[in-house]
Write a protein that holds these residues in place. Structure first.
Motif, PDB file in Angstrom:
ATOM      1  N   GLU A   1     -16.269   4.894  10.111  1.00 18.23           N
ATOM      2  CA  GLU A   1     -15.250   4.040   9.508  1.00 18.23           C
ATOM      3  C   GLU A   1     -15.684   2.580   9.519  1.00 18.23           C
ATOM      4  O   GLU A   1     -15.541   1.860   8.521  1.00 18.23           O
ATOM      5  CB  GLU A   1     -13.932   4.180  10.257  1.00 18.23           C
TER       6      GLU A   1
ATOM      7  N   VAL B   1      -9.471  -1.125  -0.549  1.00 16.81           N
ATOM      8  CA  VAL B   1      -8.697  -0.191   0.273  1.00 16.81           C
ATOM      9  C   VAL B   1      -9.240   1.201   0.016  1.00 16.81           C
ATOM     10  O   VAL B   1      -9.521   1.559  -1.126  1.00 16.81           O
ATOM     11  CB  VAL B   1      -7.191  -0.232  -0.083  1.00 16.81           C
ATOM     12  N   PHE B   2      -9.401   1.983   1.096  1.00 18.66           N
ATOM     13  CA  PHE B   2      -9.875   3.349   0.895  1.00 18.66           C
ATOM     14  C   PHE B   2      -9.350   4.251   2.008  1.00 18.66           C
ATOM     15  O   PHE B   2      -8.832   3.793   3.034  1.00 18.66           O
ATOM     16  CB  PHE B   2     -11.404   3.409   0.823  1.00 18.66           C
ATOM     17  N   ASN B   3      -9.492   5.551   1.774  1.00 12.72           N
ATOM     18  CA  ASN B   3      -8.974   6.568   2.672  1.00 12.72           C
ATOM     19  C   ASN B   3     -10.064   7.055   3.626  1.00 12.72           C
ATOM     20  O   ASN B   3     -11.193   7.302   3.226  1.00 12.72           O
ATOM     21  CB  ASN B   3      -8.440   7.747   1.848  1.00 12.72           C
ATOM     22  N   SER B   4      -9.712   7.191   4.901  1.00 11.02           N
ATOM     23  CA  SER B   4     -10.611   7.793   5.883  1.00 11.02           C
ATOM     24  C   SER B   4      -9.822   8.818   6.680  1.00 11.02           C
ATOM     25  O   SER B   4      -9.058   8.462   7.574  1.00 11.02           O
ATOM     26  CB  SER B   4     -11.188   6.727   6.824  1.00 11.02           C
TER      27      SER B   4
ATOM     28  N   MET C   1      -5.602   4.657   6.201  1.00  9.89           N
ATOM     29  CA  MET C   1      -6.000   3.574   5.314  1.00  9.89           C
ATOM     30  C   MET C   1      -7.014   2.663   6.000  1.00  9.89           C
ATOM     31  O   MET C   1      -6.828   2.255   7.143  1.00  9.89           O
ATOM     32  CB  MET C   1      -4.781   2.738   4.912  1.00  9.89           C
ATOM     33  N   CYS C   2      -8.086   2.345   5.290  1.00 10.03           N
ATOM     34  CA  CYS C   2      -9.049   1.347   5.742  1.00 10.03           C
ATOM     35  C   CYS C   2      -9.030   0.189   4.748  1.00 10.03           C
ATOM     36  O   CYS C   2      -9.069   0.394   3.535  1.00 10.03           O
ATOM     37  CB  CYS C   2     -10.459   1.944   5.814  1.00 10.03           C
ATOM     38  N   GLU C   3      -8.972  -1.023   5.263  1.00  6.50           N
ATOM     39  CA  GLU C   3      -8.869  -2.215   4.439  1.00  6.50           C
ATOM     40  C   GLU C   3      -9.801  -3.285   5.008  1.00  6.50           C
ATOM     41  O   GLU C   3      -9.486  -3.909   6.020  1.00  6.50           O
ATOM     42  CB  GLU C   3      -7.418  -2.712   4.421  1.00  6.50           C
TER      43      GLU C   3
END
Length: 297
Positions: free
Chosen positions: A248, A260-263, A267-269
């Protein structure tokens, strides 16, 4: 030897009443210890101070041959002034300032420290419970920030002030120090200061120690005081970064990372998680990784 605050890991305290300091430090370094504190303060009875200072004077000249960041904890600014004139003091990484607050700190900062010496003020007096006093201290430290390696949280002294003692079966966060630690992090970390976690005096429960280090990390603390050699490998293992967390962090810091993305459903920002990610990367470099890799969606 110099280290960053994150590389300190488990910092083992040794009273200078020991007559085998050089041998003990060499053994500890060979076993993986990265930092130690030679203490002439609370762990030394007043009547034993002269002998402790003699032991310290004997070990300082050989510190350069031991691959360990060694700090000295004096009883007072006056004692530190004496220590600064001892042969070999240049081999010390720096000093732990005991019972640091806005009224005691100037006497230490006025001393002729060597260029490479770093300071670790210890937050362990009743002023810690006063937000105004901690902001006064922070303002003083900002003027010396390049010399401040980390702020150490003195858990046992703070509990003494509160008339309490920590439970032998629960983490420090399950008692009165939990909220206080959070307040200290909020007071100092946003201004760029690193903080280290207090010791767990129960050294017979490694599982509880590992659980406490996990909560130290959740609070943004970077290292932990140790009082027994058996605590060192437990702390270092707990500081290792899960591979999923490292993945991550790498994705967050990637040049082509989306805003912004999904892990794995989280949510990862990068705009808000980058500082955390850099700290994770530094921890992984210092203490390695554990577990299986995670594929970032």
């Amino acid at each position: 030897m110099t280290v960053s605050a994150i590389e300190l890991g488990a910092t083992l305290y040794m009273p200078c009443t020991r007559g085998d300091l050089a041998a003990a430090l060499a053994r500890a370094a060979a076993s993986g210890l990265r930092s130690a504190v030679l203490c002439v303060e609370d762990s030394v009875h007043a009547r034993d101070v002269p002998a402790a200072l003699d032991n310290l004077a004997a070990v300082l000249p050989v510190l350069g041959a031991i691959p360990l960041a060694v700090f000295v904890r004096p009883r007072s600014a006056g004692m530190l002034e004496h220590i600064l004139h001892l042969d070999g003091i240049g081999h010390a990484a720096g000093f732990v300032i005991p019972k640091a607050h806005a009224d005691s700190l100037p006497a230490y900062l006025a001393l002729p420290l060597h260029e490479g010496h770093r300071l670790m003020p210890t937050l362990e007096t009743r002023e810690v419970c006063d937000g105004h006093e901690m902001r006064r201290l922070r303002d003083q430290l900002l003027g010396q920030q390049e010399r401040i390696l980390a702020l150490r949280i003195g858990g046992n002294d703070l509990l003494q002030i509160l008339g309490a003692r920590r439970s032998a079966t629960r983490t420090v966060y399950d008692g009165p120090l939990g909220p206080l630690i959070g307040t200290l992090v909020a007071t100092f970390a946003p201004w760029g200061f690193e903080l280290t976690a207090p010791v767990m005096e129960n050294f017979a429960n490694p599982a509880l120690l590992a659980a406490e280090v996990e909560r130290d990390l959740d609070h943004g603390l970077c290292a932990k005081t140790a009082i027994h050699p058996s605590q060192v490998p437990v702390i270092h293992a707990a500081l290792a970064v899960p591979m999923a967390q490292l993945a991550e962090a790498q994705a967050i810091l990637g040049e082509d990372s989306p805003a912004v993305f999904n892990s794995a459903g989280v949510m990862c920002e990068p705009a808000t998680h980058a500082r955390w990610a850099r700290r994770v990367m530094a921890r992984a470099e210092a203490f390695g990784t554990t577990g299986a890799e995670l594929k970032i969606a």
